[in-house]
Design a protein around this motif. Structure first.
Motif, PDB file in Angstrom:
ATOM      1  N   GLN A 150      44.759  21.057  49.933  1.00 43.61           N
ATOM      2  CA  GLN A 150      45.907  21.970  49.865  1.00 43.61           C
ATOM      3  C   GLN A 150      45.576  23.131  48.938  1.00 43.61           C
ATOM      4  N   PRO A 151      44.901  24.145  49.488  1.00 45.01           N
ATOM      5  CA  PRO A 151      44.437  25.248  48.641  1.00 45.01           C
ATOM      6  C   PRO A 151      45.584  26.004  47.968  1.00 45.01           C
ATOM      7  N   ASP A 152      45.364  26.430  46.712  1.00 45.96           N
ATOM      8  CA  ASP A 152      46.389  27.213  46.005  1.00 45.96           C
ATOM      9  C   ASP A 152      46.312  28.684  46.442  1.00 45.96           C
ATOM     10  N   ARG A 153      47.148  29.524  45.826  1.00 46.81           N
ATOM     11  CA  ARG A 153      47.241  30.942  46.224  1.00 46.81           C
ATOM     12  C   ARG A 153      45.907  31.672  46.126  1.00 46.81           C
ATOM     13  N   PHE A 154      45.113  31.312  45.118  1.00 49.48           N
ATOM     14  CA  PHE A 154      43.822  31.989  44.950  1.00 49.48           C
ATOM     15  C   PHE A 154      42.810  31.465  45.961  1.00 49.48           C
ATOM     16  N   GLU A 155      42.789  30.133  46.115  1.00 52.45           N
ATOM     17  CA  GLU A 155      41.820  29.527  47.042  1.00 52.45           C
ATOM     18  C   GLU A 155      42.059  29.980  48.486  1.00 52.45           C
ATOM     19  N   GLN A 156      43.287  30.437  48.762  1.00 47.14           N
ATOM     20  CA  GLN A 156      43.597  30.896  50.126  1.00 47.14           C
ATOM     21  C   GLN A 156      43.124  32.329  50.392  1.00 47.14           C
ATOM     22  N   GLU A 157      42.657  33.012  49.346  1.00 44.69           N
ATOM     23  CA  GLU A 157      42.264  34.412  49.521  1.00 44.69           C
ATOM     24  C   GLU A 157      41.042  34.545  50.432  1.00 44.69           C
ATOM     25  N   GLN A 158      40.872  35.763  50.953  1.00 42.16           N
ATOM     26  CA  GLN A 158      39.796  36.036  51.913  1.00 42.16           C
ATOM     27  C   GLN A 158      38.477  36.349  51.206  1.00 42.16           C
ATOM     28  N   ALA A 159      37.426  36.412  52.021  1.00 43.67           N
ATOM     29  CA  ALA A 159      36.075  36.636  51.486  1.00 43.67           C
ATOM     30  C   ALA A 159      35.991  37.925  50.658  1.00 43.67           C
ATOM     31  N   HIS A 160      36.629  38.998  51.118  1.00 44.05           N
ATOM     32  CA  HIS A 160      36.475  40.262  50.374  1.00 44.05           C
ATOM     33  C   HIS A 160      37.079  40.163  48.977  1.00 44.05           C
ATOM     34  N   PHE A 161      38.141  39.349  48.821  1.00 43.78           N
ATOM     35  CA  PHE A 161      38.732  39.122  47.498  1.00 43.78           C
ATOM     36  C   PHE A 161      37.692  38.460  46.593  1.00 43.78           C
ATOM     37  N   PHE A 162      37.063  37.397  47.075  1.00 43.98           N
ATOM     38  CA  PHE A 162      36.095  36.675  46.243  1.00 43.98           C
ATOM     39  C   PHE A 162      34.821  37.486  45.998  1.00 43.98           C
ATOM     40  N   ASN A 163      34.481  38.366  46.940  1.00 46.93           N
ATOM     41  CA  ASN A 163      33.337  39.250  46.676  1.00 46.93           C
ATOM     42  C   ASN A 163      33.650  40.161  45.498  1.00 46.93           C
ATOM     43  N   ARG A 164      34.886  40.652  45.442  1.00 49.18           N
ATOM     44  CA  ARG A 164      35.270  41.531  44.313  1.00 49.18           C
ATOM     45  C   ARG A 164      35.350  40.737  43.010  1.00 49.18           C
ATOM     46  N   VAL A 165      35.889  39.508  43.086  1.00 46.82           N
ATOM     47  CA  VAL A 165      35.978  38.661  41.878  1.00 46.82           C
ATOM     48  C   VAL A 165      34.564  38.404  41.337  1.00 46.82           C
ATOM     49  N   ARG A 166      33.667  38.038  42.239  1.00 50.24           N
ATOM     50  CA  ARG A 166      32.292  37.753  41.803  1.00 50.24           C
ATOM     51  C   ARG A 166      31.651  38.985  41.179  1.00 50.24           C
ATOM     52  N   GLU A 167      31.828  40.135  41.825  1.00 55.43           N
ATOM     53  CA  GLU A 167      31.216  41.358  41.306  1.00 55.43           C
ATOM     54  C   GLU A 167      31.785  41.720  39.932  1.00 55.43           C
ATOM     55  N   ALA A 168      33.087  41.504  39.750  1.00 54.90           N
ATOM     56  CA  ALA A 168      33.702  41.796  38.441  1.00 54.90           C
ATOM     57  C   ALA A 168      33.132  40.864  37.365  1.00 54.90           C
ATOM     58  N   TYR A 169      32.971  39.588  37.706  1.00 55.60           N
ATOM     59  CA  TYR A 169      32.358  38.657  36.753  1.00 55.60           C
ATOM     60  C   TYR A 169      30.949  39.137  36.374  1.00 55.60           C
ATOM     61  N   LEU A 170      30.181  39.533  37.389  1.00 55.61           N
ATOM     62  CA  LEU A 170      28.801  39.958  37.101  1.00 55.61           C
ATOM     63  C   LEU A 170      28.781  41.245  36.286  1.00 55.61           C
ATOM     64  N   GLN A 171      29.786  42.097  36.512  1.00 60.42           N
ATOM     65  CA  GLN A 171      29.886  43.316  35.697  1.00 60.42           C
ATOM     66  C   GLN A 171      30.178  42.955  34.240  1.00 60.42           C
ATOM     67  N   ARG A 172      31.072  41.987  34.029  1.00 62.59           N
ATOM     68  CA  ARG A 172      31.354  41.511  32.655  1.00 62.59           C
ATOM     69  C   ARG A 172      30.056  40.999  32.023  1.00 62.59           C
ATOM     70  N   ALA A 173      29.276  40.261  32.807  1.00 60.53           N
ATOM     71  CA  ALA A 173      28.017  39.711  32.271  1.00 60.53           C
ATOM     72  C   ALA A 173      27.053  40.841  31.891  1.00 60.53           C
ATOM     73  N   ARG A 174      27.048  41.900  32.682  1.00 60.25           N
ATOM     74  CA  ARG A 174      26.183  43.044  32.327  1.00 60.25           C
ATOM     75  C   ARG A 174      26.720  43.745  31.081  1.00 60.25           C
ATOM     76  N   ASP A 175      28.040  43.772  30.931  1.00 58.21           N
ATOM     77  CA  ASP A 175      28.648  44.440  29.772  1.00 58.21           C
ATOM     78  C   ASP A 175      28.467  43.643  28.486  1.00 58.21           C
ATOM     79  N   TYR A 176      28.423  42.301  28.602  1.00 53.61           N
ATOM     80  CA  TYR A 176      28.323  41.442  27.405  1.00 53.61           C
ATOM     81  C   TYR A 176      27.152  40.466  27.540  1.00 53.61           C
ATOM     82  N   PRO A 177      25.941  41.004  27.616  1.00 56.39           N
ATOM     83  CA  PRO A 177      24.781  40.124  27.877  1.00 56.39           C
ATOM     84  C   PRO A 177      24.500  39.131  26.756  1.00 56.39           C
ATOM     85  N   GLU A 178      24.934  39.435  25.534  1.00 54.74           N
ATOM     86  CA  GLU A 178      24.699  38.511  24.417  1.00 54.74           C
ATOM     87  C   GLU A 178      25.586  37.275  24.528  1.00 54.74           C
TER      88      GLU A 178
END
Ligand code: TYD
Length: 205
Positions: A150-178
């Motif tokens: 029974q997926p929640d509201r986030f788990e029900q999101e489409q691929a393009h949503f998760f592509n953006r979430v992943r990219e934002a996480y990776l951007q945070r990692a580039r911003d705070y590499p330490e």
């Protein structure tokens, strides 16, 4: 050897596999004789858990969603995280502020300067170490569908949503590499766990 209290957070898109490593991370920490508080977001307090059930299941505007995440976080910081760290305990949180930058920022496209302001308002502490479990959203989706009937509201999101979430996480990692260490969740589980343990050894002790 006495160690100062540490604040560790786990992040990643739904299905990236962070939950598989929580027990071994807890074990690694407690084996060293330190007191550990394990917690999660949204949640971590009774009020926060109540907000979690709302935000995961009720339809709402994206700004309401964002404010609920930060309201839950505000209680979590004041009631749980700061008191524990002040008492010398270590804190391991399954998600924290980076999740808001990834999901509400990347996924829902709330501007990061709004999120920076909210982060300051709740006086969010910067974690000592963040493990970012990174995985292709297509593979993560298959894993979610296997474990979450029974997926929640986030788990029900489409691929393009998760592509953006992943990219934002990776951007945070580039911003705070330490602070943010990206781990490749595509590798085999025991290999990935060994990699997580090596990061803890290198970064925390
Ligand atoms: P998650 O922690 O992954 O729990 P479970 O493993 O039980 O599914 O689910 C919480 C969801 O909340 C996840 O989809 C990410 C989302 N979330 C945000 O959108 N913003 C936030 O600031 C936080 C902390 C979580």
């Amino acid at each position: 050897m006495t160690q100062q209290a540490r604040f560790i957070t786990l992040e990643g898109i739904d299905g990236a596999g962070k939950s598989s490593h929580i027990n071994s991370i807890k074990h690694w920490i407690t084996q060293r004789g330190v007191d550990l508080v394990t917690t999660r977001e949204p949640g971590g307090t009774p009020f926060g858990e109540y907000l979690r059930s709302l935000v995961l299941h009720e339809k709402m505007d994206v700004m309401s969603e964002t404010l609920i995440m930060f309201a839950a976080r505000n209680e979590h910081i004041k009631q749980v995280i700061e008191p524990a760290l002040k008492a010398g305990k270590w804190v391991l949180s399954d998600r924290f502020t980076d999740a808001s930058f990834a999901y509400q920022g990347g996924g829902r496209q709330i501007p990061w300067d709004v999120l920076n302001t909210l982060t300051q308002w709740v006086e969010a502490r910067v974690p000592d170490l963040t493990l970012l479990f990174d995985l292709d959203p297509a593979i993560a989706r298959q894993r979610v569908s296997q474990v979450s009937p029974q997926p929640d509201r986030f788990e029900q999101e489409q691929a393009h949503f998760f592509n953006r979430v992943r990219e934002a996480y990776l951007q945070r990692a580039r911003d705070y590499p330490e602070r943010i260490v990206v781990v490749n969740s595509a590798i085999e589980l025991s290999q990935l766990n060994a990699c997580v343990m090596a990061i803890l050894n290198e970064r925390l002790w």
